[in-house]
Every structure is written in structure tokens, then in C-alpha cells.
Design an enzyme around this catalytic site. Structure first.
Site, mmCIF file in Angstrom:
data_model
loop_
_atom_site.group_PDB
_atom_site.id
_atom_site.type_symbol
_atom_site.label_atom_id
_atom_site.label_comp_id
_atom_site.label_asym_id
_atom_site.label_seq_id
_atom_site.Cartn_x
_atom_site.Cartn_y
_atom_site.Cartn_z
ATOM 1 N N GLU A 1 15.539 -35.954 -34.591
ATOM 2 C CA GLU A 1 15.960 -35.333 -33.295
ATOM 3 C C GLU A 1 14.700 -34.817 -32.622
ATOM 4 O O GLU A 1 13.751 -34.140 -33.219
ATOM 5 C CB GLU A 1 16.901 -34.074 -33.386
ATOM 6 C CG GLU A 1 17.242 -33.522 -32.444
ATOM 7 C CD GLU A 1 18.183 -32.196 -32.817
ATOM 8 O OE1 GLU A 1 18.305 -31.911 -34.052
ATOM 9 O OE2 GLU A 1 19.014 -31.557 -32.120
ATOM 10 N N GLU B 1 27.297 -26.494 -37.913
ATOM 11 C CA GLU B 1 27.027 -26.914 -36.524
ATOM 12 C C GLU B 1 25.486 -27.388 -36.554
ATOM 13 O O GLU B 1 24.652 -26.704 -36.395
ATOM 14 C CB GLU B 1 27.292 -25.837 -35.592
ATOM 15 C CG GLU B 1 28.707 -25.454 -35.353
ATOM 16 C CD GLU B 1 29.316 -26.111 -34.685
ATOM 17 O OE1 GLU B 1 29.039 -26.958 -33.746
ATOM 18 O OE2 GLU B 1 30.653 -25.950 -34.867
ATOM 19 N N CYS C 1 20.824 -28.663 -28.330
ATOM 20 C CA CYS C 1 21.472 -29.416 -29.592
ATOM 21 C C CYS C 1 22.083 -30.909 -29.110
ATOM 22 O O CYS C 1 22.316 -31.842 -29.608
ATOM 23 C CB CYS C 1 22.179 -28.686 -30.621
ATOM 24 S SG CYS C 1 23.758 -28.090 -29.643
ATOM 25 N N ASN D 1 17.712 -21.638 -30.308
ATOM 26 C CA ASN D 1 17.463 -22.554 -28.898
ATOM 27 C C ASN D 1 18.491 -21.833 -27.730
ATOM 28 O O ASN D 1 18.222 -21.651 -26.801
ATOM 29 C CB ASN D 1 17.694 -24.067 -29.196
ATOM 30 C CG ASN D 1 19.002 -24.396 -29.767
ATOM 31 O OD1 ASN D 1 19.462 -23.739 -30.394
ATOM 32 N ND2 ASN D 1 19.495 -25.432 -29.366
ATOM 33 N N GLY E 1 22.294 -24.979 -37.066
ATOM 34 C CA GLY E 1 20.950 -25.243 -37.171
ATOM 35 C C GLY E 1 20.622 -26.472 -37.389
ATOM 36 O O GLY E 1 21.483 -27.559 -37.179
ATOM 37 N N SER E 2 19.484 -26.975 -38.131
ATOM 38 C CA SER E 2 19.069 -28.269 -38.389
ATOM 39 C C SER E 2 19.775 -28.997 -39.604
ATOM 40 O O SER E 2 20.313 -28.122 -40.640
ATOM 41 C CB SER E 2 17.684 -28.207 -38.813
ATOM 42 O OG SER E 2 17.459 -27.400 -40.047
HETATM 43 P P1 NAD Z 1 17.042 -23.850 -38.580
HETATM 44 O O1 NAD Z 1 17.910 -25.169 -39.489
HETATM 45 O O2 NAD Z 1 15.394 -24.300 -38.713
HETATM 46 O O3 NAD Z 1 17.419 -22.826 -38.669
HETATM 47 C C1 NAD Z 1 18.637 -22.182 -38.332
HETATM 48 C C2 NAD Z 1 18.900 -20.926 -39.169
HETATM 49 O O4 NAD Z 1 18.642 -21.098 -40.483
HETATM 50 C C3 NAD Z 1 17.743 -19.771 -38.701
HETATM 51 O O5 NAD Z 1 18.644 -18.560 -38.919
HETATM 52 C C4 NAD Z 1 16.776 -19.650 -39.834
HETATM 53 O O6 NAD Z 1 16.313 -18.223 -40.167
HETATM 54 C C5 NAD Z 1 17.866 -19.887 -40.962
HETATM 55 N N1 NAD Z 1 16.987 -20.877 -42.154
HETATM 56 C C6 NAD Z 1 15.594 -21.634 -41.818
HETATM 57 N N2 NAD Z 1 15.338 -22.340 -42.941
HETATM 58 C C7 NAD Z 1 15.988 -22.039 -43.868
HETATM 59 C C8 NAD Z 1 16.022 -22.118 -45.143
HETATM 60 N N3 NAD Z 1 15.145 -22.808 -45.803
HETATM 61 N N4 NAD Z 1 16.939 -21.316 -45.887
HETATM 62 C C9 NAD Z 1 17.946 -20.772 -45.491
HETATM 63 N N5 NAD Z 1 17.984 -20.257 -43.998
HETATM 64 C C10 NAD Z 1 17.084 -20.964 -43.220
HETATM 65 O O7 NAD Z 1 17.088 -24.494 -36.982
HETATM 66 P P2 NAD Z 1 16.665 -24.226 -35.624
HETATM 67 O O8 NAD Z 1 15.222 -24.419 -35.564
HETATM 68 O O9 NAD Z 1 16.734 -22.538 -35.542
HETATM 69 O O10 NAD Z 1 17.599 -24.837 -34.509
HETATM 70 C C11 NAD Z 1 17.195 -26.267 -34.032
HETATM 71 C C12 NAD Z 1 18.269 -27.264 -34.992
HETATM 72 O O11 NAD Z 1 19.547 -26.609 -34.927
HETATM 73 C C13 NAD Z 1 18.369 -28.369 -34.116
HETATM 74 O O12 NAD Z 1 18.494 -29.543 -35.176
HETATM 75 C C14 NAD Z 1 19.665 -28.315 -33.254
HETATM 76 O O13 NAD Z 1 20.173 -29.534 -32.791
HETATM 77 C C15 NAD Z 1 20.574 -27.407 -34.114
HETATM 78 N N6 NAD Z 1 21.490 -26.912 -33.143
HETATM 79 C C16 NAD Z 1 22.793 -27.289 -33.376
HETATM 80 C C17 NAD Z 1 23.638 -26.607 -32.448
HETATM 81 C C18 NAD Z 1 25.231 -27.007 -32.664
HETATM 82 O O14 NAD Z 1 25.943 -26.243 -32.082
HETATM 83 N N7 NAD Z 1 25.574 -28.117 -33.281
HETATM 84 C C19 NAD Z 1 23.320 -25.648 -31.644
HETATM 85 C C20 NAD Z 1 22.230 -25.540 -31.363
HETATM 86 C C21 NAD Z 1 21.097 -26.029 -32.262
#
Ligand code: NAD
Length: 454
Positions: A329, A207, A241, A112, A185-186
Site C-alpha cells: 500500500e 479495519e 486507507c 492518519n 491500522g496496517s
Molecule cells: P499501524 O498498524 O502501524 O498502527 C496502528 C495502531 O497499532 C497504532 O495505535 C499503533 O500504536 C499500534 N501498533 C503499531 N505496531 C504495533 C505492534 N507491533 N503491536 C501492537 N500495536 C502496534 O498503522 P498506522 O501506520 O497507524 O496506519 C496506517 C495503516 O492503517 C494503513 O495500512 C491504512 O490503510 C490503515 N488504515 C485503515 C483504516 C480502515 O478504516 N480500514 C483507516 C485508517 C488507516
């Protein structure tokens, strides 16, 4: 992958990254190559989801530049050996703490804010003296490609390398042993990362996300609240996020506040054509978000253009904690409003939910502010503002519970990639025999005295 990790480990073991001058040079180089490639980055992110150069600078590159400058300025202090007092029992001696880099680090980014979420953790890793393997999100594909190009054509892969890929490649990477994993990520994927890290006892920073509430009490400055909330919610089309996920509004100000929110949305002219709005990142997310819009609850917006991946800024009125939109979320331009008449009850409801990444309080009441800030556990937040706490470099940024663990930016980022060795440094010119055998009642009495004093 194994060869790359081994090569980085060899480089780390050569002690090259322990040199502070080396870290400063690499940080300056990162600053320079980002500057040189700014246009490339603006073009890539615009192609991916129509994010404007203005927003890309203010919410991504500007923060990375400021983190780099801060790191260069402060690394001498952060990395210096810090003296600590020595307790009576150990006197005479010197006590100090030596910061050391953890080693080979893996940084996994989210889509994002792809530049910020890739480069800001990399800055923390570099300033701490770690090597970095960076895996940006694969979803904004042009952006991911540009990140790889910028890093891989300017840095030695033994030190800093971008590996592109999605689930499959990340799963492979996570099988390997790292000295630090930094994941954004999530929450669901955070659990997968944590489990993989546990196999090697690798320390992690997670995070993650969550549903961040914003309270608007009856005596808040409603005009300012509406302005700041609408900007922070619809920035990046809600794909932030720390965006306010839902509003908790006191019943008595319902009509007035709804009108103000509406006026703010109208005045903001959210449109990708004028650079004030971005697309939803992909079709899957458009479908997920559209499913969350209950037409019976729409106060404003609700229309979408699936082909163009656009969803209007949408306000859902009179939502309850039991509605499906309150389950996950939102991460998109939909703002549900829940009305409350008793602040304690509203707080209790929030406390039943997973701990959010942020919480915002709009109020003039000191009592309400203190109550919310002290009773709800959350990562970080603002009073009479939203999302801007992230831009204060003197704060660490991170979640708690389901919204994450650990924090970064500034010195917190340095700490996230460091270990701190505690050293008791004794002279040899004196050797009190109090701890040695034979133990006597007098020695015990003396030891008890020393322990009590400490
Ligand atoms: P995501 O968890 O789908 O992906 C994050 C990363 O993990 C990507 O690089 C992806 O390639 C990898 N990934 C995805 N599935 C995986 C798996 N099964 N095994 C290993 N790696 C995997 O998250 P997203 O859709 O990219 O981002 C959105 C989420 O991130 C939201 O929940 C948001 O709140 C959170 N976020 C948090 C912050 C923070 O600083 N706390 C900042 C931005 C986004």
C-alpha cells in the site's frame, strides 16, 4: 492496566451501561465535549501534520458528529428486542433476539485520521453499551495528547478511558482479556492483534489497509474521473486507507487522461500554506515514499522537501504490476498508472493481489461496471466516484480478507460491539409429547413432516 480493566469490568457488571438513557447521555456528552474542544483539536492536528480545520472538520469531526447524532436517534430501535417467526416444530412459542453489549472493549486507532479513527469506533462501543479503553496512535503526538485530555477529564475512567502509548503499551494491553477488540491500522499489525485476541477468544473487528484500484474505462467521463480521483488521492496527501492506490486506465485514453490529471493537479494548488495539502506524518514515511519514486517513471511531480516533510503530488506513468511500487500500500501522494487493453486481464491481475479495502470504477458501460463489481472481492467502493462511500451513514464500512474483517458506523457499529441472544420462549399450558420417549414410527413420521415444512 489490570486495575483499569477490572474497574471497567465491575462497572459493566453493574449493568449501568445497559441503560439506554445512560448511553444517550454519554453520547451527548461526547458530542458536547468535542464541540467545546474543537479549536484545541484543530490546533493539535495542525501542529502534527499541518492539517487544516476545513479538512479536519469534513473528514474527521463532521463524521463523528453525524455518527453520534445517528446513534442517539436510533439506539432505541437498535437495542430493542426483535421478534422472529417461530417454526412449526416449536409452536406454540414466541421467538425473539435480545441485543446485549459485549462488555469491556479495547479500541486501537491509526494515525492518519486520528480523531475519526478514535472517536467513531468509541461511538459504536458506547451506543452498544460497552465500556471503552481507547488507545489512539502515538504518531501524531499532539493529537494523541488532546484526545486523552478531552476524554480523561470528562469521562469516568470506569466507563471510558484513553491510554496513550505506542507498541510497548499496546503489547501490554493486548495481553489482557477484553470482550471486544476494535483495531484500525496496517494488515501486518492487524495479524498481531488477531493473534493476541485469539488467546482469549476475544472477537475482533479489524479495519486494515491495502492497495485499492481505480478502473477508468475508455468510455468514462474523463473530466469528472480526473477531478474526483485527484481530489480523493491527494486528500490528506494520500494518507487515506481508502485512497485510490493506483489507476488502471484503458490504453486508448492514455494521453487525454494524463493531460486531464495534470490540469486537475495544477488547478488544485496543493500546498500546506493554503491549507490544501498536509505534511507526510513523519520522517520515516517520507523516506519510505521517496524510495518508491522511480525517476524514470515520473510524469508529474516527484520533488520533495524532506526537512518540511513534503512530497509533491506525483504521477508515475506506465507502471506494471511487477514494479516495486505495486508491492505494498503506498499511503502517500504517489499515483501510479497501469495501462490495460483487455479488461478481463486487468481484473485477473487485481484478483491475484490481496483483497483491497476499496475499488473504484469510472465508466459509462454497465457491462464493465457489473463485471468489475461482481468479479473482484473488496471492502466497499464507488462507481464514478472515490472515497465518498465512507460518508454515507447507511453503509457499514469495513474490509475483507487482507483489508480486514467486520464493519462499523451506524447500525453496523452497534452490531460490532453487540451479541444477539436468540430466545425461544415457551408457554407451559401445553406439552406435546412427540419428542419424548418412547419413540414410535408415527412420531418419526410427524417429526419428518414438521422438519420438511420448516
Ligand atoms: P499501524 O498498524 O502501524 O498502527 C496502528 C495502531 O497499532 C497504532 O495505535 C499503533 O500504536 C499500534 N501498533 C503499531 N505496531 C504495533 C505492534 N507491533 N503491536 C501492537 N500495536 C502496534 O498503522 P498506522 O501506520 O497507524 O496506519 C496506517 C495503516 O492503517 C494503513 O495500512 C491504512 O490503510 C490503515 N488504515 C485503515 C483504516 C480502515 O478504516 N480500514 C483507516 C485508517 C488507516
Amino acid at each position: 492496566m489490570q486495575n483499569l480493566i477490572q474497574a471497567q469490568r465491575n462497572f459493566f457488571n453493574s449493568n449501568a451501561t445497559k441503560n439506554i438513557k445512560f448511553r444517550k447521555q454519554q453520547l451527548q456528552k461526547l458530542f458536547d465535549v468535542l464541540k467545546d474542544n474543537e479549536q484545541l483539536m484543530y490546533d493539535a492536528i495542525y501542529t502534527d501534520f499541518k492539517k487544516s480545520s476545513f479538512d479536519t472538520f469534513t473528514t474527521e469531526l463532521g463524521l463523528v458528529y453525524s455518527d453520534i447524532k445517528e446513534a442517539i436517534k436510533k439506539v432505541d430501535d437498535w437495542a430493542s428486542i426483535k421478534n422472529r417467526p417461530t417454526n412449526l416444530l416449536n409452536l406454540p412459542a414466541k421467538s425473539y433476539v435480545i441485543p446485549e453489549p459485549l462488555g469491556v472493549s479495547l479500541v486501537i486507532g491509526a494515525w492518519n485520521y486520528p480523531y475519526q479513527l478514535s472517536f467513531a469506533p468509541a461511538v459504536s462501543a458506547i451506543v452498544a453499551g460497552c465500556t471503552v479503553i481507547l488507545k489512539p496512535s502515538e504518531i501524531p503526538e499532539n493529537t494523541s495528547r488532546v484526545i486523552a485530555k478531552i476524554v480523561n477529564s470528562n469521562f469516568d475512567s470506569n466507563f471510558f478511558k484513553v491510554v496513550q502509548g505506542g507498541v510497548e503499551e499496546t503489547t501490554e494491553l493486548l495481553k489482557e482479556k477484553f470482550d471486544k477488540i476494535f483495531f484500525t491500522g496496517s494488515t501486518a499489525v492487524g495479524k498481531i492483534v488477531y493473534q493476541a485476541a485469539a488467546k482469549h477468544l476475544t472477537p475482533v473487528t479489524l479495519e486494515l489497509g491495502g492497495k485499492s484500484p481505480a478502473f477508468i474505462t475508455q468510455n468514462a467521463n474523463l473530466k469528472i474521473a480526473a477531478k474526483r480521483l485527484i481530489w480523493s488521492k491527494f486528500l490528506n496527501a494520500g494518507q487515506t486507507c481508502i485512497a485510490p492506490d493506483y489507476l488502471l486506465v484503458h490504453e486508448s485514453i492514455k494521453d487525454k487522461f494524463l493531460n486531464l490529471l495534470k490540469s486537475e493537479i495544477e488547478a488544485s494548488h496543493f500546498d500546506t500554506k493554503n491549507g490544501n495539502y498536509v505534511q507526510i506524518v513523519n520522517k520515516r514515511n517520507v523516506e519510505r515514499l521517496v524510495d518508491l519514486i522511480d525517476p524514470k517513471k515520473v510524469y508529474l511531480g516527484g520533488n520533495y522537501d524532506a526537512g518540511n516533510r513534503m512530497i509533491e503530488p506525483t504521477i508515475l506513468d506506465d507502471i506494471s504490476f511487477e514494479d516495486s511500487i505495486m508491492e505494498e500500500e503506498i499511503f502517500g501522494p504517489i499515483l501510479p498508472i497501469i495501462y490495460y487493453d483487455d479488461l478481463d486481464e486487468a481484473i485477473a491481475k487485481v484478483k491475484e493481489m490481496p483483497k483491497p479495502l476499496s475499488c473504484y470504477v469510472f465508466t459509462k458501460s454497465k457491462t464493465s461496471k457489473n463485471k468489475i463489481l461482481s468479479e473482484i472481492s473488496f471492502g466497499g467502493g464507488c462507481v464514478n466516484e472515490a472515497v465518498m462511500h465512507l460518508s454515507n451513514p447507511n453503509f457499514g464500512f469495513g474490509g475483507v480478507g487482507d483489508s480486514g474483517m467486520g464493519s462499523y458506523h451506524g447500525e453496523e457499529g452497534f452490531k460490532a460491539f453487540s451479541h444477539f441472544k436468540s430466545i425461544l420462549d415457551k408457554p407451559t399450558w401445553i406439552e406435546p409429547n412427540i419428542k419424548y420417549y418412547p419413540h414410535t414410527p408415527l412420531k418419526l413420521k410427524l417429526l419428518k413432516f414438521f422438519f420438511r415444512l420448516n
